[in-house]
Every structure is written in structure tokens, then in C-alpha cells.
Design a protein around this motif. Structure first.
Motif, PDB file in Angstrom:
ATOM      1  N   TYR A  79      37.363  28.155  28.182  1.00 11.20           N
ATOM      2  CA  TYR A  79      37.321  27.248  26.909  1.00 11.20           C
ATOM      3  C   TYR A  79      37.774  25.827  27.551  1.00 11.20           C
ATOM      4  N   LEU A  80      37.207  24.863  26.903  1.00 11.18           N
ATOM      5  CA  LEU A  80      37.740  23.438  27.242  1.00 11.18           C
ATOM      6  C   LEU A  80      38.005  22.918  25.719  1.00 11.18           C
ATOM      7  N   GLN A  81      39.212  22.814  25.186  1.00  9.76           N
ATOM      8  CA  GLN A  81      39.523  22.066  23.892  1.00  9.76           C
ATOM      9  C   GLN A  81      39.543  20.710  24.153  1.00  9.76           C
ATOM     10  N   MET A  82      38.776  19.723  23.624  1.00  4.35           N
ATOM     11  CA  MET A  82      38.631  18.659  23.676  1.00  4.35           C
ATOM     12  C   MET A  82      39.008  17.753  22.416  1.00  4.35           C
ATOM     13  N   ASN A  83      40.235  17.112  22.524  1.00  2.00           N
ATOM     14  CA  ASN A  83      40.951  16.444  21.269  1.00  2.00           C
ATOM     15  C   ASN A  83      40.778  14.899  21.653  1.00  2.00           C
ATOM     16  N   SER A  84      41.070  13.891  20.617  1.00  2.00           N
ATOM     17  CA  SER A  84      40.994  12.737  20.444  1.00  2.00           C
ATOM     18  C   SER A  84      39.539  12.101  21.264  1.00  2.00           C
ATOM     19  N   LEU A  85      38.629  12.627  20.979  1.00  2.00           N
ATOM     20  CA  LEU A  85      37.513  12.253  21.865  1.00  2.00           C
ATOM     21  C   LEU A  85      37.090  10.754  21.578  1.00  2.00           C
ATOM     22  N   ASN A  86      36.472  10.171  22.537  1.00  2.00           N
ATOM     23  CA  ASN A  86      36.118   8.714  22.383  1.00  2.00           C
ATOM     24  C   ASN A  86      34.520   8.563  22.773  1.00  2.00           C
ATOM     25  N   PRO A  87      33.836   7.574  22.700  1.00  2.00           N
ATOM     26  CA  PRO A  87      32.484   7.401  22.954  1.00  2.00           C
ATOM     27  C   PRO A  87      32.236   7.714  24.767  1.00  2.00           C
ATOM     28  N   ALA A  88      33.249   7.372  25.636  1.00  2.00           N
ATOM     29  CA  ALA A  88      33.304   7.381  26.880  1.00  2.00           C
ATOM     30  C   ALA A  88      33.249   8.883  27.242  1.00  2.00           C
ATOM     31  N   ASP A  89      33.333   9.736  26.409  1.00  2.00           N
ATOM     32  CA  ASP A  89      33.278  11.354  26.838  1.00  2.00           C
ATOM     33  C   ASP A  89      31.836  11.809  26.406  1.00  2.00           C
ATOM     34  N   THR A  90      30.847  10.916  26.017  1.00  2.49           N
ATOM     35  CA  THR A  90      29.706  11.204  25.783  1.00  2.49           C
ATOM     36  C   THR A  90      28.969  11.767  27.092  1.00  2.49           C
ATOM     37  N   ALA A  91      28.457  12.968  27.156  1.00  2.00           N
ATOM     38  CA  ALA A  91      27.863  13.601  28.444  1.00  2.00           C
ATOM     39  C   ALA A  91      27.481  14.932  27.974  1.00  2.00           C
ATOM     40  N   VAL A  92      26.767  15.288  29.187  1.00  2.00           N
ATOM     41  CA  VAL A  92      26.339  16.996  29.204  1.00  2.00           C
ATOM     42  C   VAL A  92      27.318  17.647  30.053  1.00  2.00           C
ATOM     43  N   TYR A  93      28.165  18.511  29.446  1.00  2.80           N
ATOM     44  CA  TYR A  93      29.105  19.163  30.138  1.00  2.80           C
ATOM     45  C   TYR A  93      28.719  20.558  30.642  1.00  2.80           C
ATOM     46  N   TYR A  94      29.175  20.767  32.041  1.00  2.00           N
ATOM     47  CA  TYR A  94      28.692  21.773  32.686  1.00  2.00           C
ATOM     48  C   TYR A  94      29.909  22.640  33.059  1.00  2.00           C
ATOM     49  N   CYS A  95      29.588  24.140  32.916  1.00  7.20           N
ATOM     50  CA  CYS A  95      30.868  24.977  33.751  1.00  7.20           C
ATOM     51  C   CYS A  95      30.250  25.339  35.119  1.00  7.20           C
ATOM     52  N   ALA A  96      31.185  25.745  36.009  1.00 10.15           N
ATOM     53  CA  ALA A  96      30.790  26.294  37.157  1.00 10.15           C
ATOM     54  C   ALA A  96      31.569  27.091  37.714  1.00 10.15           C
ATOM     55  N   ALA A  97      31.245  27.892  38.570  1.00  9.13           N
ATOM     56  CA  ALA A  97      32.478  28.850  39.346  1.00  9.13           C
ATOM     57  C   ALA A  97      32.293  28.648  40.634  1.00  9.13           C
ATOM     58  N   GLY A  98      33.581  28.588  41.266  1.00  7.10           N
ATOM     59  CA  GLY A  98      33.627  28.194  42.579  1.00  7.10           C
ATOM     60  C   GLY A  98      34.677  29.194  43.311  1.00  7.10           C
ATOM     61  N   ARG A  99      34.197  29.504  44.438  1.00  5.24           N
ATOM     62  CA  ARG A  99      35.095  30.512  45.031  1.00  5.24           C
ATOM     63  C   ARG A  99      36.327  29.801  45.759  1.00  5.24           C
ATOM     64  N   ILE A 100      37.638  30.418  45.544  1.00  5.19           N
ATOM     65  CA  ILE A 100      38.637  29.896  45.973  1.00  5.19           C
ATOM     66  C   ILE A 100      38.906  30.428  47.567  1.00  5.19           C
ATOM     67  N   LEU A 101      38.735  29.446  48.700  1.00  8.98           N
ATOM     68  CA  LEU A 101      38.754  29.751  49.870  1.00  8.98           C
ATOM     69  C   LEU A 101      40.153  29.587  50.588  1.00  8.98           C
ATOM     70  N   ALA A 102      40.959  28.899  50.184  1.00  8.89           N
ATOM     71  CA  ALA A 102      42.481  28.599  50.535  1.00  8.89           C
ATOM     72  C   ALA A 102      43.267  28.427  49.349  1.00  8.89           C
ATOM     73  N   VAL A 103      44.568  28.700  49.418  1.00 11.47           N
ATOM     74  CA  VAL A 103      45.678  28.851  48.311  1.00 11.47           C
ATOM     75  C   VAL A 103      45.696  27.475  47.739  1.00 11.47           C
ATOM     76  N   ASN A 104      45.641  26.453  48.494  1.00 14.69           N
ATOM     77  CA  ASN A 104      45.844  24.893  47.915  1.00 14.69           C
ATOM     78  C   ASN A 104      44.670  24.251  47.695  1.00 14.69           C
ATOM     79  N   GLN A 105      43.403  25.058  47.659  1.00 17.31           N
ATOM     80  CA  GLN A 105      42.168  24.283  47.577  1.00 17.31           C
ATOM     81  C   GLN A 105      41.946  23.520  46.060  1.00 17.31           C
ATOM     82  N   PRO A 106      41.888  22.433  46.061  1.00 14.23           N
ATOM     83  CA  PRO A 106      41.828  21.506  44.725  1.00 14.23           C
ATOM     84  C   PRO A 106      40.603  22.109  44.006  1.00 14.23           C
TER      85      PRO A 106
END
Length: 126
Positions: A79-106
Motif C-alpha cells: 500500500y501507499l498511503q498518500m496524505n497532504s496531496l498537492n497538485p505536484a503529486d499528479t501523475a500515473v503511479y506505478y508499482c514494481a518488483a525488484g530483486r534484492i541483489l545486495a544487503v544495502n542495495q537501495p
């Protein structure tokens, strides 16, 4: 593998929305789920991410303190809870899955994610 994003809509400035990303066909233990957004004429940008196993979430500076990412393992949903939204937040929002290859991979880049959902439109009116 399927990621189904939902929950977008039209909201007034200052309002809230909660986006959902239901994931199927993938064992998520070694993955992180990220949210990205893309406004018209702009590049897709990182919003937030969460590791499926263990702790660890990250936010773009533009949404920190306003957005909260969470997961429900029983429902295989992020989930992505979005509060205090403003016009700059207007966009198409995508979710994605990424494999973690290293412990500290950002996992902050579009290229870090292999599987993408179809996107959900968020429009914030002033």
C-alpha cells in the motif's frame, strides 16, 4: 508475474488517497516493491520502496513525511498511503518488483525493477 495497481482517482489539494499493489505469480522473499510516478512530459521517478522480508523502506524527499508505504504479507499487497496531496503529486503511479541483489542495495532506479504494474492515475486539483 502480475502487479495490479489500484486506488487512484481525483482528489482536492490537502486530501488523501491509498494506492494498492496486489502481486501474484512471484515469491517475494528476495524482492522489494517500489512505487514510481510519471507526470506528463517528465521521466518516471522513484516515490517509495519497501523490502518484502525484514525491515527497510525508503522515500523520495518530495514525499517523505506525507506518504507511507506498507505491506500485507497475507494479501501479497503493498500500500501507499498518500496524505497532504498537492497538485505536484499528479501523475500515473506505478508499482514494481525488484530483486534484492545486495544487503544495502537501495533500489531507487527504474532499472532496478524487473516487473511492473499497469499504473493508476492520481490527479490532485488545486
Amino acid at each position: 508475474v502480475q502487479l495490479q495497481a489500484s486506488g487512484g482517482g481525483l482528489v482536492q489539494a490537502g486530501g488523501s488517497l491509498r494506492l494498492s499493489c496486489a502481486v501474484s505469480g512471484l515469491s517475494l522473499d528476495d524482492y522489494a516493491i517500489g512505487w514510481f510516478r510519471q507526470a506528463p512530459g517528465k521521466e518516471r521517478e522513484f516515490v517509495a520502496s519497501i523490502r518484502w522480508s525484514g525491515s527497510g523502506s525508503m522515500y523520495a524527499s518530495s514525499v517523505k513525511g506525507r506518504f507511507t508505504i506498507s505491506r500485507d504479507k497475507a494479501k501479497n499487497t503493498v500500500y501507499l498511503q498518500m496524505n497532504s496531496l498537492n497538485p505536484a503529486d499528479t501523475a500515473v503511479y506505478y508499482c514494481a518488483a525488484g530483486r534484492i541483489l545486495a544487503v544495502n542495495q537501495p533500489l531507487l532506479r527504474v532499472g532496478d525493477y524487473e516487473h511492473w504494474g499497469q499504473g493508476t492515475q492520481v490527479t490532485v486539483s488545486s
